[in-house]
Design a protein around this motif. Structure first.
Motif: not given
Length: 253
Positions: A187-203
């Protein structure tokens, strides 16, 4: 760029070996910290002014060269102190400068990367692979922005010890905990720290599935046509030949 990187490489190594242009305290820093020190000291503005003059005159010379008003060659500023007199020697000198400049651009990029990752001066091969033990001595990529461990505490913090498996110079992302693939820590851009990781995985899964189907469909387009659709051998043109009913079905799905 090649000439600048040759000078920059030489200057970086010379600075890390202890050479200084002044005894002023502002200059007693490593190369990695020299930029911020020069900005505070005020010398960076002077450099920009003088280099700006050089760039201005160089730009004027290039404009005249492009207009055909001079026989100037690219990069020629009229310096002939060590320039050979014969054409063969001049060609060899220009070839050496090109090769050395290209090597210097790669070398300077490597030097800066190694300095940031290790937080150490040149040469970097003698410092090993581990980051400095003290948080204040670390570079940004080695956790220099993390707060130092409290005094008197002997138990190392788990967050400082764990590193990303896929990107060892970054800490292991905490936002991926509980998801498939978390052990890789990508997660080099640290998206999981800003957005819900479950939503990111869904997308991510949705986009991956759509792209897998699209890749198969793009290749099969020239061989297979669904009933009621116009055959289009060129997959790039299929979007223009699709029937309205087909678009409606695609949007519905």
């Amino acid at each position: 760029h090649g000439r600048i990187c040759m000078l920059a490489t030489l200057g970086w190594v010379a600075t890390d070996l202890g050479m200084r242009v002044s005894d002023n305290a502002a200059f007693q820093v490593s190369s990695i910290d020299a930029h911020l020190s020069m900005v505070k000291f005020g010398s960076m503005s002077q450099m920009l002014v003088w280099l700006g003059f050089a760039e201005l005159f160089g730009f004027m010379a290039m404009i005249r060269m492009y207009q055909g008003k001079t026989d100037r060659a690219a990069g020629d500023f009229g310096l002939r102190a060590l320039y050979p007199k014969d054409e063969a020697g001049q060609y060899q000198m220009q070839l050496k400068e090109l090769r050395n400049g290209r090597l210097a651009m790669l070398a300077y990029g490597g030097i800066v990367t190694a300095a940031v990752l290790t937080g150490k001066p040149w040469p970097f091969f003698a410092v090993g692979q581990s980051c400095p033990k003290t948080a204040g001595d670390r570079s940004t990529f080695c956790g220099g922005l993390q707060k130092a461990q409290a005094r008197g505490s002997t138990a190392p913090r788990r967050a400082e010890m764990e590193r990303s498996t896929s990107l060892p110079f970054l800490p292991k992302p905490a936002g991926l905990k509980g998801l498939v693939g978390e052990e890789q820590g990508f997660d080099p851009l640290a998206f999981a720290e800003t957005f819900d990781a479950r939503w990111l995985r869904e997308a991510e899964l949705k986009h991956g599935r759509v792209c897998m189907v699209a890749a198969v469909g793009f290749a099969a387009q020239q061989f297979v046509t669904f009933p009621g659709f116009t055959p289009t051998p060129n997959a790039n043109e299929a979007i223009y030949s699709a029937e309205p009913a087909g678009w409606a079905a695609l949007l519905f799905l």
